[in-house]
Motif scaffolding. Structure first.
Motif, mmCIF file in Angstrom:
data_model
loop_
_atom_site.group_PDB
_atom_site.id
_atom_site.type_symbol
_atom_site.label_atom_id
_atom_site.label_comp_id
_atom_site.label_asym_id
_atom_site.label_seq_id
_atom_site.Cartn_x
_atom_site.Cartn_y
_atom_site.Cartn_z
ATOM 1 N N SER A 33 8.726 3.302 2.254
ATOM 2 C CA SER A 33 9.190 3.935 1.020
ATOM 3 C C SER A 33 9.291 2.943 -0.141
ATOM 4 N N VAL A 34 8.874 1.694 0.074
ATOM 5 C CA VAL A 34 9.065 0.632 -0.911
ATOM 6 C C VAL A 34 8.411 0.970 -2.250
ATOM 7 N N VAL A 35 7.163 1.421 -2.235
ATOM 8 C CA VAL A 35 6.447 1.682 -3.493
ATOM 9 C C VAL A 35 7.130 2.805 -4.273
ATOM 10 N N LEU A 36 7.458 3.892 -3.605
ATOM 11 C CA LEU A 36 8.131 4.992 -4.290
ATOM 12 C C LEU A 36 9.467 4.536 -4.856
ATOM 13 N N GLU A 37 10.212 3.727 -4.102
ATOM 14 C CA GLU A 37 11.497 3.228 -4.592
ATOM 15 C C GLU A 37 11.315 2.330 -5.806
ATOM 16 N N TRP A 45 -4.249 -0.028 -3.686
ATOM 17 C CA TRP A 45 -4.584 1.185 -2.944
ATOM 18 C C TRP A 45 -3.843 2.403 -3.498
ATOM 19 N N ASN A 46 -2.768 2.167 -4.231
ATOM 20 C CA ASN A 46 -2.036 3.275 -4.840
ATOM 21 C C ASN A 46 -2.862 3.995 -5.897
ATOM 22 N N LEU A 47 -3.928 3.370 -6.363
ATOM 23 C CA LEU A 47 -4.790 3.973 -7.381
ATOM 24 C C LEU A 47 -5.870 4.876 -6.800
ATOM 25 N N GLN A 48 -5.990 4.911 -5.475
ATOM 26 C CA GLN A 48 -7.036 5.718 -4.842
ATOM 27 C C GLN A 48 -6.914 7.178 -5.266
ATOM 28 N N GLN A 49 -8.041 7.754 -5.605
ATOM 29 C CA GLN A 49 -8.069 9.170 -5.957
ATOM 30 C C GLN A 49 -7.945 10.007 -4.692
ATOM 31 N N HIS A 50 -7.561 11.233 -4.880
ATOM 32 C CA HIS A 50 -7.503 12.233 -3.807
ATOM 33 C C HIS A 50 -6.501 11.854 -2.710
ATOM 34 N N GLN A 51 -5.390 11.273 -3.112
ATOM 35 C CA GLN A 51 -4.324 10.983 -2.161
ATOM 36 C C GLN A 51 -3.579 12.280 -1.851
ATOM 37 N N PRO A 85 0.834 -1.203 0.000
ATOM 38 C CA PRO A 85 0.000 0.000 0.000
ATOM 39 C C PRO A 85 0.871 1.256 0.000
ATOM 40 N N PRO A 86 0.272 2.372 -0.370
ATOM 41 C CA PRO A 86 1.043 3.623 -0.353
ATOM 42 C C PRO A 86 1.337 4.064 1.077
ATOM 43 N N TYR A 87 2.455 4.695 1.267
ATOM 44 C CA TYR A 87 2.798 5.425 2.476
ATOM 45 C C TYR A 87 3.145 4.591 3.691
ATOM 46 N N THR A 142 3.128 12.410 -3.214
ATOM 47 C CA THR A 142 1.830 11.794 -3.454
ATOM 48 C C THR A 142 2.003 10.777 -4.573
ATOM 49 N N LEU A 143 1.762 9.499 -4.262
ATOM 50 C CA LEU A 143 2.052 8.431 -5.214
ATOM 51 C C LEU A 143 1.159 8.476 -6.448
ATOM 52 N N ALA A 144 -0.060 8.959 -6.330
ATOM 53 C CA ALA A 144 -0.922 9.082 -7.500
ATOM 54 C C ALA A 144 -0.293 10.030 -8.525
ATOM 55 N N LYS A 145 0.401 11.052 -8.049
ATOM 56 C CA LYS A 145 1.082 11.969 -8.964
ATOM 57 C C LYS A 145 2.251 11.271 -9.653
ATOM 58 N N VAL A 146 2.963 10.441 -8.906
ATOM 59 C CA VAL A 146 4.075 9.680 -9.497
ATOM 60 C C VAL A 146 3.532 8.731 -10.565
ATOM 61 N N LEU A 147 2.436 8.019 -10.245
ATOM 62 C CA LEU A 147 1.828 7.098 -11.211
ATOM 63 C C LEU A 147 1.384 7.832 -12.476
ATOM 64 N N SER A 148 0.830 9.013 -12.310
ATOM 65 C CA SER A 148 0.356 9.754 -13.485
ATOM 66 C C SER A 148 1.515 10.231 -14.358
ATOM 67 N N GLY A 149 2.725 10.290 -13.799
ATOM 68 C CA GLY A 149 3.884 10.722 -14.567
ATOM 69 C C GLY A 149 4.615 9.607 -15.298
ATOM 70 N N LEU A 150 4.221 8.362 -15.078
ATOM 71 C CA LEU A 150 4.928 7.241 -15.707
ATOM 72 C C LEU A 150 4.956 7.305 -17.231
ATOM 73 N N PRO A 151 3.868 7.691 -17.914
ATOM 74 C CA PRO A 151 3.935 7.758 -19.376
ATOM 75 C C PRO A 151 4.985 8.734 -19.907
ATOM 76 N N SER A 152 5.336 9.747 -19.127
ATOM 77 C CA SER A 152 6.375 10.674 -19.594
ATOM 78 C C SER A 152 7.751 9.999 -19.609
ATOM 79 N N TYR A 153 7.877 8.855 -18.941
ATOM 80 C CA TYR A 153 9.096 8.043 -18.988
ATOM 81 C C TYR A 153 8.948 6.886 -19.970
#
Length: 119
Positions: A16-20, A45-51, A11-13, A60-71
């Protein structure tokens, strides 16, 4: 080109495993790896809106997830049964595709490297 699959099951937060994991996926993609992400178990749970990671002084992991396509990470998957068991809905703008167990097994089988996060 190596095919990497990052399996996020935490789960998020909680740590630091998910962010890493996500940062490692972005580095692999930056070095021309073909990267896919699979969220399963509590990882959905990382997909939950309004994190908001601000309260914990984390990204905020949802912001990190939304940035994946730019990579150029656009192969994004989530376990359908994990979503259902936790009553989590996919935020459509994140671009994740719900997949069943046979599809997950195929993702693992077709990857050169499959990585899951450690505690």
């Amino acid at each position: 080109m190596k095919r990497y699959l990052f399996i996020v099951s935490r789960p998020p937060y909680g740590s630091s495993v998910v962010l890493e994991q996500l940062e490692t996926a972005m580095v692999a993609a930056a070095f021309d790896g073909d990267v896919a992400i699979l969220l399963r178990d509590d990882g959905v749970w990382n997909l939950q809106q309004h994190q908001s990671g601000d309260a914990l002084e984390r990204q905020t992991l949802a912001k990190v997830l939304s940035g994946l396509p730019s990579y150029e990470i656009d192969r994004l998957y989530v376990c359908a049964s994990s979503l259902q068991m936790r009553s989590v809905t996919i935020d459509q703008h994140l671009g994740f595709e719900a997949v069943d167990y046979p599809a997950q097994q195929a993702l693992i089988r077709n990857s050169d490297v499959a990585l899951g996060g450690q505690p």
